[in-house]
Enzyme design. Structure first.
Site, PDB file in Angstrom:
ATOM      1  N   HIS A  74       4.317  -7.547  41.513  1.00  0.00           N
ATOM      2  CA  HIS A  74       3.985  -7.388  42.938  1.00  0.00           C
ATOM      3  C   HIS A  74       4.336  -8.644  43.717  1.00  0.00           C
ATOM      4  O   HIS A  74       4.020  -9.747  43.311  1.00  0.00           O
ATOM      5  CB  HIS A  74       2.487  -7.099  43.099  1.00  0.00           C
ATOM      6  CG  HIS A  74       2.104  -5.709  42.695  1.00  0.00           C
ATOM      7  ND1 HIS A  74       0.863  -5.196  42.897  1.00  0.00           N
ATOM      8  CD2 HIS A  74       2.826  -4.726  42.103  1.00  0.00           C
ATOM      9  CE1 HIS A  74       0.816  -3.950  42.457  1.00  0.00           C
ATOM     10  NE2 HIS A  74       2.003  -3.655  41.959  1.00  0.00           N
ATOM     11  N   TYR A 206      -7.289  -5.378  49.322  1.00  0.00           N
ATOM     12  CA  TYR A 206      -8.613  -6.006  49.413  1.00  0.00           C
ATOM     13  C   TYR A 206      -9.159  -5.638  50.786  1.00  0.00           C
ATOM     14  O   TYR A 206      -8.549  -5.981  51.801  1.00  0.00           O
ATOM     15  CB  TYR A 206      -8.511  -7.526  49.341  1.00  0.00           C
ATOM     16  CG  TYR A 206      -8.152  -8.093  47.975  1.00  0.00           C
ATOM     17  CD1 TYR A 206      -6.832  -8.157  47.533  1.00  0.00           C
ATOM     18  CD2 TYR A 206      -9.148  -8.604  47.135  1.00  0.00           C
ATOM     19  CE1 TYR A 206      -6.519  -8.701  46.290  1.00  0.00           C
ATOM     20  CE2 TYR A 206      -8.840  -9.157  45.899  1.00  0.00           C
ATOM     21  CZ  TYR A 206      -7.524  -9.201  45.489  1.00  0.00           C
ATOM     22  OH  TYR A 206      -7.212  -9.736  44.261  1.00  0.00           O
ATOM     23  N   PRO A 297     -14.607 -12.628  40.729  1.00  0.00           N
ATOM     24  CA  PRO A 297     -13.301 -12.024  40.453  1.00  0.00           C
ATOM     25  C   PRO A 297     -12.401 -11.820  41.676  1.00  0.00           C
ATOM     26  O   PRO A 297     -11.238 -11.454  41.520  1.00  0.00           O
ATOM     27  CB  PRO A 297     -13.657 -10.676  39.811  1.00  0.00           C
ATOM     28  CG  PRO A 297     -15.041 -10.381  40.246  1.00  0.00           C
ATOM     29  CD  PRO A 297     -15.718 -11.691  40.450  1.00  0.00           C
ATOM     30  N   LYS A 301      -8.792 -15.063  39.188  1.00  0.00           N
ATOM     31  CA  LYS A 301      -8.443 -16.337  38.551  1.00  0.00           C
ATOM     32  C   LYS A 301      -8.991 -16.543  37.136  1.00  0.00           C
ATOM     33  O   LYS A 301      -8.492 -17.402  36.401  1.00  0.00           O
ATOM     34  CB  LYS A 301      -8.949 -17.511  39.435  1.00  0.00           C
ATOM     35  CG  LYS A 301      -8.160 -17.687  40.705  1.00  0.00           C
ATOM     36  CD  LYS A 301      -6.823 -18.350  40.459  1.00  0.00           C
ATOM     37  CE  LYS A 301      -5.813 -18.091  41.539  1.00  0.00           C
ATOM     38  NZ  LYS A 301      -4.847 -17.047  41.250  1.00  0.00           N
ATOM     39  N   TYR A 389      -3.189 -17.701  45.355  1.00  0.00           N
ATOM     40  CA  TYR A 389      -3.252 -16.401  44.681  1.00  0.00           C
ATOM     41  C   TYR A 389      -2.202 -16.306  43.572  1.00  0.00           C
ATOM     42  O   TYR A 389      -2.512 -15.856  42.464  1.00  0.00           O
ATOM     43  CB  TYR A 389      -3.085 -15.272  45.702  1.00  0.00           C
ATOM     44  CG  TYR A 389      -3.502 -13.928  45.154  1.00  0.00           C
ATOM     45  CD1 TYR A 389      -4.809 -13.470  45.288  1.00  0.00           C
ATOM     46  CD2 TYR A 389      -2.601 -13.108  44.470  1.00  0.00           C
ATOM     47  CE1 TYR A 389      -5.210 -12.249  44.758  1.00  0.00           C
ATOM     48  CE2 TYR A 389      -2.983 -11.890  43.938  1.00  0.00           C
ATOM     49  CZ  TYR A 389      -4.296 -11.467  44.094  1.00  0.00           C
ATOM     50  OH  TYR A 389      -4.689 -10.256  43.566  1.00  0.00           O
TER      51      TYR A 389
HETATM   52  P1  RFL Z   1     -14.080 -13.594  26.971  1.00  0.00           P
HETATM   53  O1  RFL Z   1     -13.031 -12.631  27.355  1.00  0.00           O
HETATM   54  O2  RFL Z   1     -15.468 -13.362  27.406  1.00  0.00           O
HETATM   55  O3  RFL Z   1     -14.028 -13.705  25.375  1.00  0.00           O
HETATM   56  C1  RFL Z   1     -15.038 -14.366  24.628  1.00  0.00           C
HETATM   57  C2  RFL Z   1     -15.077 -13.748  23.241  1.00  0.00           C
HETATM   58  O4  RFL Z   1     -15.997 -14.481  22.417  1.00  0.00           O
HETATM   59  C3  RFL Z   1     -16.745 -13.569  21.631  1.00  0.00           C
HETATM   60  N1  RFL Z   1     -17.985 -14.253  21.194  1.00  0.00           N
HETATM   61  C4  RFL Z   1     -18.200 -14.661  19.918  1.00  0.00           C
HETATM   62  N2  RFL Z   1     -17.468 -14.571  18.794  1.00  0.00           N
HETATM   63  C5  RFL Z   1     -17.985 -15.075  17.656  1.00  0.00           C
HETATM   64  N3  RFL Z   1     -19.212 -15.672  17.577  1.00  0.00           N
HETATM   65  C6  RFL Z   1     -19.993 -15.782  18.674  1.00  0.00           C
HETATM   66  N4  RFL Z   1     -21.192 -16.379  18.596  1.00  0.00           N
HETATM   67  C7  RFL Z   1     -19.492 -15.262  19.922  1.00  0.00           C
HETATM   68  N5  RFL Z   1     -19.994 -15.206  21.188  1.00  0.00           N
HETATM   69  C8  RFL Z   1     -19.058 -14.586  21.937  1.00  0.00           C
HETATM   70  C9  RFL Z   1     -16.958 -12.396  22.576  1.00  0.00           C
HETATM   71  O5  RFL Z   1     -17.290 -11.203  21.868  1.00  0.00           O
HETATM   72  C10 RFL Z   1     -15.597 -12.313  23.271  1.00  0.00           C
HETATM   73  O6  RFL Z   1     -14.702 -11.480  22.578  1.00  0.00           O
HETATM   74  O7  RFL Z   1     -13.717 -15.069  27.452  1.00  0.00           O
HETATM   75  P2  RFL Z   1     -12.284 -15.805  27.677  1.00  0.00           P
HETATM   76  O8  RFL Z   1     -11.406 -15.639  26.463  1.00  0.00           O
HETATM   77  O9  RFL Z   1     -12.621 -17.155  28.149  1.00  0.00           O
HETATM   78  O10 RFL Z   1     -11.561 -14.964  28.835  1.00  0.00           O
HETATM   79  C11 RFL Z   1     -12.043 -14.984  30.158  1.00  0.00           C
HETATM   80  C12 RFL Z   1     -11.724 -13.672  30.872  1.00  0.00           C
HETATM   81  O11 RFL Z   1     -12.178 -12.603  30.050  1.00  0.00           O
HETATM   82  C13 RFL Z   1     -12.369 -13.592  32.273  1.00  0.00           C
HETATM   83  O12 RFL Z   1     -12.308 -14.839  32.921  1.00  0.00           O
HETATM   84  C14 RFL Z   1     -11.673 -12.552  33.185  1.00  0.00           C
HETATM   85  O13 RFL Z   1     -11.850 -11.242  32.704  1.00  0.00           O
HETATM   86  C15 RFL Z   1     -12.184 -12.646  34.625  1.00  0.00           C
HETATM   87  N6  RFL Z   1     -11.616 -11.606  35.521  1.00  0.00           N
HETATM   88  C16 RFL Z   1     -10.361 -11.749  36.057  1.00  0.00           C
HETATM   89  N7  RFL Z   1      -9.581 -12.816  35.760  1.00  0.00           N
HETATM   90  C17 RFL Z   1      -8.294 -12.901  36.230  1.00  0.00           C
HETATM   91  O14 RFL Z   1      -7.613 -13.903  35.948  1.00  0.00           O
HETATM   92  N8  RFL Z   1      -7.714 -11.912  37.023  1.00  0.00           N
HETATM   93  C18 RFL Z   1      -8.425 -10.804  37.368  1.00  0.00           C
HETATM   94  O15 RFL Z   1      -7.864  -9.906  38.016  1.00  0.00           O
HETATM   95  C19 RFL Z   1      -9.807 -10.691  36.925  1.00  0.00           C
HETATM   96  N9  RFL Z   1     -10.546  -9.623  37.227  1.00  0.00           N
HETATM   97  C20 RFL Z   1     -12.369 -10.465  35.817  1.00  0.00           C
HETATM   98  C21 RFL Z   1     -11.802  -9.473  36.695  1.00  0.00           C
HETATM   99  C22 RFL Z   1     -13.629 -10.264  35.285  1.00  0.00           C
HETATM  100  C23 RFL Z   1     -14.350  -9.113  35.627  1.00  0.00           C
HETATM  101  N10 RFL Z   1     -15.612  -8.970  35.037  1.00  0.00           N
HETATM  102  C24 RFL Z   1     -15.948  -7.844  34.252  1.00  0.00           C
HETATM  103  C25 RFL Z   1     -16.477 -10.118  34.947  1.00  0.00           C
HETATM  104  C26 RFL Z   1     -12.515  -8.331  37.042  1.00  0.00           C
HETATM  105  C27 RFL Z   1     -13.791  -8.169  36.529  1.00  0.00           C
HETATM  106  C28 RFL Z   1     -14.555  -6.947  36.962  1.00  0.00           C
HETATM  107  C1  PHB Z   2      -8.047  -5.831  38.580  1.00  0.00           C
HETATM  108  O1  PHB Z   2      -6.952  -5.252  38.636  1.00  0.00           O
HETATM  109  O2  PHB Z   2      -8.907  -5.529  37.750  1.00  0.00           O
HETATM  110  C2  PHB Z   2      -8.343  -6.918  39.552  1.00  0.00           C
HETATM  111  C3  PHB Z   2      -7.371  -7.276  40.465  1.00  0.00           C
HETATM  112  C4  PHB Z   2      -7.641  -8.293  41.383  1.00  0.00           C
HETATM  113  C5  PHB Z   2      -8.878  -8.922  41.377  1.00  0.00           C
HETATM  114  C6  PHB Z   2      -9.842  -8.559  40.447  1.00  0.00           C
HETATM  115  C7  PHB Z   2      -9.570  -7.545  39.519  1.00  0.00           C
HETATM  116  O3  PHB Z   2      -9.133  -9.893  42.287  1.00  0.00           O
END
Ligand code: RFL
Ligand code: PHB
Length: 403
Positions: A74, A206, A297, A301, A389
């Protein structure tokens, strides 16, 4: 049983898996411990937007093939305020930079496949319970005790990477006086859905509406991902599918535009927070990703920050293992924190511009409206938004005074 390796990695999210593969590419051994099973890790729906730096890093370890085939590139996003939709041409404003829409669970799936096909150690259903010897000198190496298949096992390593997310144990083992944390809670959360319906838009929307924020994202030509601002304590049972669709239609509605509806195959509510811990190192333990910092979110980032952390961590660990330069490890924390604060500021700005804060008085609502107008009418403001972004360059020193 005691397993020995160079780097013990706790967590098979994007941070832990990417670190393990970056290290493997440099000939550094690691073992990944993950408390959940493979199916759970591969189906957890979260982020969707990858910065160019993240895509480049996946390419560099040979994991770009499916991403380039299935990911959606995009060049812009839409910002919408009370029904008026504006396009921000991010590529034009940033000298051609784009983002790629590719689900986090697809990144995780690609990384797990590469790791297992390469027969490199990754234990599922292996929960880390304690971490010892992080600051002791001499011959006492760090040890991670973990539970696997009903037995207590020990992982002995030179360094431990705490990639275990916000609720993990790694940050918690750092003594209170050695860690500073700051945070913000928001009076809203996100209700996210995945729907089997072709997206009603070519780029992310958004939208700010008087009922609250809404967003339309995509996963594939047949799958849409959408979000609604809700009360953080709301119960998903209060949101039957027809209520979700009608609220999305209201908040995303614009002239001559129709929202396609279809079966919802996943839905859930997530609270939002900003959180920073520093430093990201304690002796031989390094924190990376959500274990160290959380951003709301709205700026997309979190995943990208997790990936940029482990890029730096893989570099400093590799230099440590392959040369006489052991001082670089100490630079890890500062390099990552600088970039994380930039993401914090941007994510907070996007969140406050686009959400309806129930605490806002009319003065604050007018400020918010003025910022929305300025963002879409000033090239300078739109450029600043776009630069953040699409992602500032990985490990950028833009904030550092020139030496
Ligand atoms: P994670 O993905 O939470 O992975 C951590 C892992 O550690 C495991 N764990 C253990 N394993 C062994 N022993 C233990 N004691 C443990 N304790 C925990 C867990 O089971 C898990 O598998 O962390 P990591 O790797 O730092 O990754 C971070 C990302 O997952 C997170 O920042 C993003 O998902 C945030 N986020 C977004 N980020 C973006 O860059 N672009 C996006 O568009 C975006 N959209 C989002 C998001 C997060 C969202 N939510 C659900 C918070 C949208 C949403 C809705
Ligand atoms: C997503 O596609 O899940 C998404 C995209 C942009 C955001 C957060 C989540 O800012």
């Amino acid at each position: 049983m005691t397993i020995k390796t160079q780097v013990g990695i706790i967590g098979a999210g994007p941070a832990g898996l990417m670190l393990s593969e970056l290290l493997a590419a440099q000939g550094v051994e690691s073992v990944v411990l993950e408390r959940k099973d493979r199916v759970y890790c591969e189906s957890r729906i979260r982020a969707g937007v990858l910065e160019q730096g993240t895509v480049d890093l996946l390419d560099s370890i040979g994991l770009g093939e499916r991403l380039h085939r299935e990911g959606l590139v995009h060049q812009g996003i839409y910002l919408q305020f009370n029904g008026n939709r504006h396009r921000i041409n991010m590529a034009e404003l940033t000298g051609g930079k784009c983002i790629t829409v590719y689900g986090q669970q697809e990144v995780v799936r690609d990384l797990i496949k590469a790791r297992l096909e390469g027969e490199r150690p990754l234990f599922f259903e292996a929960e880390a319970l304690s971490i010892e010897n992080l600051t002791s000198g001499g011959n006492r190496k760090p040890q991670v005790t973990f539970m696997h298949q009903g037995r207590n096992e020990v992982l002995e390593c030179e360094f431990v990477a705490g990639c275990d997310g916000f609720h993990g144990i790694a940050r918690a083992v750092i003594p209170k006086g050695q860690l500073t944390t700051v945070s913000r809670e928001y009076p809203f959360g996100w209700l996210g859905i995945l729907a089997e319906v072709p997206p009603s838009t070519d780029e992310l929307i958004y939208s700010f509406h008087k009922n609250g924020f809404a967003m339309h994202s995509l996963r594939s030509p047949q799958l849409s991902r959408l979000y609604l601002q809700v009360d953080p304590d709301d119960d998903i049972r209060n949101w039957p599918d027809d209520r979700i669709w009608s609220e999305l239609q209201i908040r995303l509605g614009a002239a001559d535009w129709v929202l396609n509806q279809g079966p919802i195959i996943d839905k859930g509510i997530t609270p939002m927070r900003s959180f920073m811990s520093s430093p990201m190192q304690y002796g031989r333990l390094f924190l990376a990703g959500d274990a160290a910092h959380i951003v709301p979110p709205t700026g997309a980032k979190g995943l990208n920050l997790a990936i940029s952390d482990v890029k730096v961590l893989a570099e400093v660990l590799t230099v440590n293992f392959t040369s006489d330069n052991h001082g670089l490890l100490e630079s890890y924390s500062e390099r990552c924190i600088r970039r994380a604060w930039r993401a914090q500021d941007f994510s907070m700005m996007m969140t406050s511009m686009l959400h309806l804060d129930p605490r806002s008085d009319s003065f604050e609502l007018e400020l918010q409206r003025s910022r929305q107008e300025f963002t879409v009418s000033s090239k300078a403001a739109a450029t600043a938004l776009s630069e953040n972004y699409v992602g500032i360059p990985f490990d950028s020193r833009i904030m550092m005074p020139k030496s």
